[in-house]
Design a protein around this motif. Structure first.
Motif, PDB file in Angstrom:
ATOM      1  N   PHE A   1      45.282  45.935  35.142  1.00  0.00           N
ATOM      2  CA  PHE A   1      45.171  44.904  34.507  1.00  0.00           C
ATOM      3  C   PHE A   1      44.247  43.964  34.909  1.00  0.00           C
ATOM      4  O   PHE A   1      43.975  43.932  36.109  1.00  0.00           O
ATOM      5  N   GLU A   2      43.117  43.950  33.681  1.00  0.00           N
ATOM      6  CA  GLU A   2      42.341  43.414  34.096  1.00  0.00           C
ATOM      7  C   GLU A   2      41.679  43.320  34.954  1.00  0.00           C
ATOM      8  O   GLU A   2      40.603  45.064  34.631  1.00  0.00           O
ATOM      9  N   ASP A   3      41.110  43.495  36.081  1.00  0.00           N
ATOM     10  CA  ASP A   3      39.582  43.321  36.701  1.00  0.00           C
ATOM     11  C   ASP A   3      40.202  43.689  37.996  1.00  0.00           C
ATOM     12  O   ASP A   3      39.402  44.984  38.772  1.00  0.00           O
TER      13      ASP A   3
ATOM     14  N   LYS B   1      39.664  33.105  41.298  1.00  0.00           N
ATOM     15  CA  LYS B   1      39.928  34.204  40.065  1.00  0.00           C
ATOM     16  C   LYS B   1      41.057  35.748  40.061  1.00  0.00           C
ATOM     17  O   LYS B   1      41.510  35.410  40.105  1.00  0.00           O
TER      18      LYS B   1
ATOM     19  N   GLU C   1      44.183  33.396  39.650  1.00  0.00           N
ATOM     20  CA  GLU C   1      44.313  33.319  38.428  1.00  0.00           C
ATOM     21  C   GLU C   1      45.031  34.643  37.314  1.00  0.00           C
ATOM     22  O   GLU C   1      45.947  34.474  37.277  1.00  0.00           O
ATOM     23  N   THR C   2      44.790  35.971  37.755  1.00  0.00           N
ATOM     24  CA  THR C   2      44.664  37.231  37.411  1.00  0.00           C
ATOM     25  C   THR C   2      46.092  37.698  38.185  1.00  0.00           C
ATOM     26  O   THR C   2      47.074  38.330  37.241  1.00  0.00           O
TER      27      THR C   2
ATOM     28  N   ASN D   1      48.792  35.802  35.972  1.00  0.00           N
ATOM     29  CA  ASN D   1      48.554  36.334  35.280  1.00  0.00           C
ATOM     30  C   ASN D   1      49.776  38.208  34.778  1.00  0.00           C
ATOM     31  O   ASN D   1      50.012  37.786  33.465  1.00  0.00           O
TER      32      ASN D   1
ATOM     33  N   LYS E   1      52.945  38.320  32.835  1.00  0.00           N
ATOM     34  CA  LYS E   1      53.311  39.754  32.008  1.00  0.00           C
ATOM     35  C   LYS E   1      54.233  39.960  32.451  1.00  0.00           C
ATOM     36  O   LYS E   1      54.997  40.651  31.745  1.00  0.00           O
TER      37      LYS E   1
END
Length: 590
Positions: A223-225, A268, A271-272, A275, A279
């Motif tokens: 997921f994302e990074d 950061k 925030e991830t 999210n 999700k």
């Protein structure tokens, strides 16, 4: 007089949820109840509520508590029933309700300890509770088993339940166990029925199963990074926050970001993680919504409705009519492909040159050893190399028979580390492994399952459920090294795993009891195979397949090993990757 006045019901897992609702419904109808579970506090609270109803009804009923009783704990269950025997108690109904969600993850990533624990609670807990209850039941007693709708739906259909392989295996076997008990307990006058209530409003499904399934989707892809390992670590921190108020969620995410930072930018990462949690919640709600839309009125059952259906099954006349049946009480119209076939499609004979086929063998009798011989010769005749790893539980004469013909080792195939080590050895010494064939062996003749000792029963669940699962999982790791931790490695990977057995009994006078005994363990492997294959194809996007082959026929005819060889040819062909059918009853000719 109330309908169940002067009757006694024992309900497992009855401190909360469906079990508590069933106990409540029984006492409302005049019955006394025995409630049990692992934790004392919810049992005490439930007992207080039940005693209030008894007082209101003035039924003269009673409530008895057994706390600290896990249905998987042999000593605790034995102790409880010994107390009941000592007190000259007679139980009219045992309701097998206790259960857990089990691990919610791809089978390739599942802990085998968790796999076995789920089997122990759902299947062995039901078996042993029912068997021990016979000590305190008289003719007319009833065993009601609550199982799940995510197993067999109609003949020759299976419902895959991704991320829930041990759960589906144990539930499928539990359905067939309920049928088997009706056959074996006829002479005792005991009735056995199972019911599959379908989706039920409960904290387990909303706060555990759906969110964990959503979290597993995130782990599989990253997921994302965050890579899958990092997502997994984050999920463990985030899932307990679902359903909490905004401040608790915000603080929880902040603490998780600090804990998991490992050099990452905290802001950061926060925030991830925010999210990611959003999700997960969105996907969980989507899964719930999709399921509800497969029900005509889009409503899950309430726990009270389930309890009402259970009490209906305890009615004397209804129970006589439904003895031995699995009642599909769910209303989900679940679209599924058949997943079960007879003979496999014909393919051109593959060339096995330069490839290794590994056999793991848990033989019961000479015909199992002869099957290995036939299939291994088929491989060698077509250019392949064979290695045979024989279970320590295989009789010595059969070990010698196989070892005299093929390169073999006697190993502990119940042990994941040992299976992995020997698979690595085979790959090093004889070449790339094209396929792995596991022979479960047969169910021994002359058994009466409800008269087995606990140890003998556990040997059977190990032989026919846990060991095939263990071999399959180690095979997956062989085909995709490191895939359990990074599921992205599975994309387009190839490999073939075949589980063979147990066979149906042979002969012109095979009884319903004999068939029902074998079906208990076939009932585990069918949904297991279907579920794992759905994960491999639809979730992991791999071309690896697990086939299960069930030799023998309902007519008692001799199995044909050539049909099994043909099935293996199909399994290792490119065609198998697109096949919706993954379980084959190769001797059942229509």
């Amino acid at each position: 007089m109330l309908k169940f006045q002067n009757k006694l019901a024992l309900i497992t897992g009855s401190g909360t949820g469906i079990g508590q609702a069933i106990a409540k419904r029984f006492v409302e109808n005049g019955a006394s109840v025995i409630i049990l579970g692992r934790r004392r506090e919810p049992l005490d609270e439930t007992a207080k509520m039940l005693e209030g109803i008894i007082s209101e009804k003035n039924s003269g009923a009673s409530v008895r508590i057994f706390s600290g009783v896990d249905v998987a704990d042999e000593a605790a269950m034995n102790g409880m029933f010994e107390s009941l025997v000592k007190d000259n108690v007679t139980i009219d109904f045992i309701i097998n309700n206790a259960g857990v969600s089990g691990p919610v993850t791809c089978f390739a990533n599942a802990s085998m300890d968790d796999f076995k624990s789920t089997i122990a609670i759902h299947l062995t807990g039901t078996f042993w509770g029912s068997v021990q209850a016979l000590k305190v039941m008289k003719p007319g007693g009833k065993i009601i088993t609550i199982s799940t709708f995510f197993t067999e739906e109609r003949p020759l259909e299976q419902r895959p339940y991704r991320f829930r392989s041990p759960y589906t295996a144990s539930q499928g076997a539990k359905n067939r166990l309920a049928e088997l008990m009706s056959w074996e307990l006829t002479d005792k006058g005991i009735i056995s029925i199972a019911t599959n209530p379908g989706p039920v409003h409960s904290d387990r499904i909303y706060k555990t199963v759906y969110p964990k399934a959503a979290a597993e989707f995130m782990r599989v892809s990253g997921f994302e990074d965050l890579n899958p390992v990092e997502v997994d670590a984050a999920n463990k921190e985030l899932l307990p926050l679902l359903g909490e108020d905004e401040r608790v969620i915000k603080d929880g995410i902040a603490k998780a970001a600090e804990k998991l930072a490992n050099g990452k930018d905290i802001a950061k990462l926060t925030e991830t993680l925010t999210n990611l949690l959003n999700k997960i919640q969105t996907i969980a709600e989507k899964v719930q919504n999709n399921t509800s839309h497969m029900i005509a009125n889009q409503e899950f059952l309430s726990q009270g409705q389930v309890s009402e259906s259970v009490l209906n099954l305890c009615d004397d006349e209804i129970a006589k009519i439904l003895n031995g049946k699995v009642i599909p009480g769910d209303r989900v119209f679940y679209p599924v492909k058949p997943h079960i076939g007879t003979t496999t499609p014909g393919v051109h004979q593959p060339d096995f040159a330069g490839k290794a086929i590994v056999f793991t063998i848990d033989a019961t009798d000479k015909t199992d050893a002869e099957r290995v011989e036939f299939l291994a010769q088929h491989v060698e005749k077509n250019g392949g190399k064979v290695a045979c790893f024989i279970s320590q539980s295989t009789p010595a004469d059969l070990q010698e028979y196989i070892s005299s013909k093929f390169h073999s080792h006697v190993v502990d195939i119940k042990n994941p580390e040992e299976v992995e080590r020997w698979l690595n050895t085979a790959k090093t010494n004889i070449g790339e492994i094209l396929g792995i064939i596991h022979i479960t062996g047969k169910l021994s003749d002359g058994l009466k399952l409800t008269e087995l000792s606990r140890a003998a029963w556990e040997e059977l669940t190990e032989k026919f459920i846990s060991t095939p699962a263990n071999v399959a999982q180690r095979a997956l790791e062989q085909f995709v090294p490191g895939g359990s931790k990074d599921p992205r490695l599975y994309k387009d990977a190839k490999g073939a795993i075949m589980i063979i057995g147990p066979d149906l009994p042979i002969g012109r006078k095979v009884t319903g009891t004999q068939r029902a005994q074998v079906e208990v363990f076939r009932g585990a492997l069918r949904p297991f195979t279907t579920t794992v294959n759905q994960e491999l194809s639809d979730v992991l996007n791999s071309k690896i397949r697990i086939f299960t082959i069930f030799p023998g026929s309902v007519t008692g005819s001799e199995p044909n090993n050539q049909r099994i060889a043909d099935a293996f040819n199909f399994l290792v062909s490119d065609s198998s990757a697109s096949s919706s059918e993954v379980t084959f009853c190769v001797d059942e000719l229509r």
